[in-house]
Design a protein around this motif. Structure first.
Motif, PDB file in Angstrom:
ATOM      1  N   GLY A  96       0.825  -1.197   0.000  1.00 23.78           N
ATOM      2  CA  GLY A  96       0.000   0.000   0.000  1.00 23.78           C
ATOM      3  C   GLY A  96       0.857   1.244   0.000  1.00 23.78           C
ATOM      4  O   GLY A  96       1.888   1.294   0.680  1.00 23.78           O
ATOM      5  N   THR A  97       0.472   2.255  -0.767  1.00 21.06           N
ATOM      6  CA  THR A  97       1.241   3.493  -0.820  1.00 21.06           C
ATOM      7  C   THR A  97       0.304   4.696  -0.771  1.00 21.06           C
ATOM      8  O   THR A  97      -0.849   4.629  -1.185  1.00 21.06           O
ATOM      9  CB  THR A  97       2.087   3.612  -2.110  1.00 21.06           C
ATOM     10  OG1 THR A  97       1.285   4.113  -3.177  1.00 21.06           O
ATOM     11  CG2 THR A  97       2.679   2.287  -2.509  1.00 21.06           C
ATOM     12  N   SER A  98       0.856   5.783  -0.268  1.00 23.21           N
ATOM     13  CA  SER A  98       0.120   7.049  -0.339  1.00 23.21           C
ATOM     14  C   SER A  98       0.030   7.490  -1.793  1.00 23.21           C
ATOM     15  O   SER A  98       0.783   7.025  -2.653  1.00 23.21           O
ATOM     16  CB  SER A  98       0.835   8.128   0.487  1.00 23.21           C
ATOM     17  OG  SER A  98       2.041   8.517  -0.154  1.00 23.21           O
ATOM     18  N   SER A 125      -2.225  -1.205  -3.493  1.00 27.78           N
ATOM     19  CA  SER A 125      -3.381  -0.384  -3.115  1.00 27.78           C
ATOM     20  C   SER A 125      -2.891   1.039  -2.880  1.00 27.78           C
ATOM     21  O   SER A 125      -1.822   1.235  -2.296  1.00 27.78           O
ATOM     22  CB  SER A 125      -4.036  -0.913  -1.832  1.00 27.78           C
ATOM     23  OG  SER A 125      -4.496  -2.238  -1.994  1.00 27.78           O
ATOM     24  N   SER A 129      -2.288   8.282   3.657  1.00 27.44           N
ATOM     25  CA  SER A 129      -1.351   7.628   4.568  1.00 27.44           C
ATOM     26  C   SER A 129      -2.042   6.983   5.763  1.00 27.44           C
ATOM     27  O   SER A 129      -1.650   5.899   6.215  1.00 27.44           O
ATOM     28  CB  SER A 129      -0.303   8.641   5.049  1.00 27.44           C
ATOM     29  OG  SER A 129       0.545   9.030   3.991  1.00 27.44           O
ATOM     30  N   ILE A 132      -3.538   3.636   4.645  1.00 31.12           N
ATOM     31  CA  ILE A 132      -2.508   2.619   4.439  1.00 31.12           C
ATOM     32  C   ILE A 132      -1.977   2.128   5.785  1.00 31.12           C
ATOM     33  O   ILE A 132      -1.781   0.919   5.991  1.00 31.12           O
ATOM     34  CB  ILE A 132      -1.360   3.170   3.570  1.00 31.12           C
ATOM     35  CG1 ILE A 132      -1.882   3.577   2.184  1.00 31.12           C
ATOM     36  CG2 ILE A 132      -0.230   2.154   3.452  1.00 31.12           C
ATOM     37  CD1 ILE A 132      -2.571   2.467   1.424  1.00 31.12           C
ATOM     38  N   LEU A 141      -2.396  -5.494   4.421  1.00 29.53           N
ATOM     39  CA  LEU A 141      -1.251  -5.154   3.580  1.00 29.53           C
ATOM     40  C   LEU A 141       0.022  -5.644   4.258  1.00 29.53           C
ATOM     41  O   LEU A 141       0.132  -5.623   5.492  1.00 29.53           O
ATOM     42  CB  LEU A 141      -1.169  -3.642   3.359  1.00 29.53           C
ATOM     43  CG  LEU A 141      -2.293  -2.986   2.556  1.00 29.53           C
ATOM     44  CD1 LEU A 141      -2.155  -1.470   2.600  1.00 29.53           C
ATOM     45  CD2 LEU A 141      -2.283  -3.474   1.112  1.00 29.53           C
ATOM     46  N   GLY A 144       3.688  -0.877   3.877  1.00 28.33           N
ATOM     47  CA  GLY A 144       3.089   0.407   3.566  1.00 28.33           C
ATOM     48  C   GLY A 144       4.154   1.458   3.326  1.00 28.33           C
ATOM     49  O   GLY A 144       5.182   1.472   4.012  1.00 28.33           O
TER      50      GLY A 144
END
Length: 304
Positions: A96-98, A125, A129, A132, A141, A144
């Motif tokens: 997951g990332t911003s 995804s 922030s 995540i 996840l 992150g």
């Protein structure tokens, strides 16, 4: 290996449609319907309500869905662990990332990692922030990439670097020729803000608050979750925004936007987070180590 019927059931529940599930699984719709019928016969109950062009889970279906997600997750984990007995990493990595990291850093990070480990399949995804962070904590996840300093005790955090935030304006904007800008200079202009929960939004609000300017005094004209939409709206003259210097670099170079440093300078942290877990897989540890080192390297390169 998970029961194929569970995989099909999970896809139908996730897509809310037999047709879309069939497309995602590269199956025919009758084959999907047959698999679901078999599962319903096994449990002697209806798992989906069908109507109005969409299928929804029954109470029994909700229960099966909860177990299906756990079983399929364990299957993915089993495949990753078995692959670790060989020299080559493989398996599915839930990342997951911003939105800002996805907009600039992520393509380079995935390219480098896939070149080293071609059998790893990243499932990415994108969200703010806070979202995540919570999804890593909930084990949805594996890794992150966020822009906040997390203080959650269940997470291991790695500071990978910082990214400068700059004001972005259209090339013909009155501020385009400024060497730097203060918060007081921006109050009169329409502000294209990020959505609540976004890390950059929080930093921007603090930037104005530190200058004695409350949120209510800002001329917010839009709140957007998409960085690309923010850049497009600014380029078209609908307002000013504050964004990652790395994420706007190509647009600035192409002449579509002008980036102006803030006074005082404003930076966002770049953090890699994983769940504290003594059984964490080698795939997760390897990826976390790789992206931390790569962000440090890329950050240094952009400052030179």
């Amino acid at each position: 290996m998970a029961d194929r019927r569970l995989q099909v059931f999970h896809a139908v529940a996730r897509h809310g449609s037999f047709t879309r599930a069939a497309e995602a699984l590269f199956m025919t719709q009758p084959a999907v319907t047959f698999q679901i019928k078999q599962l319903e016969e096994q449990y002697n109950t209806r798992l989906f309500d069908r109507g109005h062009g969409r299928v929804t889970l029954t109470a029994a279906g909700e229960l099966v869905m909860a177990y299906a997600e756990r079983i399929l997750g364990l299957t993915d984990e089993l495949e990753s662990r078995v692959s670790e007995l060989t020299d080559e990493l493989s398996g599915i990595l839930h990342l997951g990332t911003s939105t800002t990291i996805a907009g600039y850093w992520l393509p380079f990070l995935l390219e480098g990692f896939k070149r080293r480990y071609p059998r790893v399949i990243p499932r990415v995804s994108v969200g703010n922030s806070q979202l995540i962070e919570s999804r890593v904590m909930d084990r949805n996840l594996d890794v992150g990439l966020i822009e906040i300093v997390t203080e959650q005790p269940t997470l291991d955090r790695r500071r990978a670097g910082t990214d400068e935030l700059q004001l972005i304006v259209a090339p013909d904007h009155p501020l385009a020729g400024e060497k730097s800008v203060r918060a007081e200079q921006l109050v009169m202009y329409p502000l294209i803000h990020r959505e609540p929960g976004n890390a950059i939004r929080d930093l921007v609000d603090q930037f104005f608050a530190s200058a004695g300017i409350p949120f209510e005094d800002l001329n917010v004209t839009a709140e957007l979750g998409s960085l690309s939409t923010v850049k497009h709206m600014v380029a078209k003259g609908f307002g000013v925004a504050i964004a990652s210097a790395a994420a706007i670099r190509s647009a600035v170079k192409a002449g579509r936007l002008v980036g102006i440093p803030l006074e005082p300078r404003l930076y966002t942290p770049l953090e890699v987070i994983v769940l504290k877990d003594k059984f964490r897989s080698r795939l997760v540890n390897t990826f976390a180590d790789f992206v931390t080192e790569e962000i440090v390297r890329m950050s240094s390169a952009t400052k030179n």
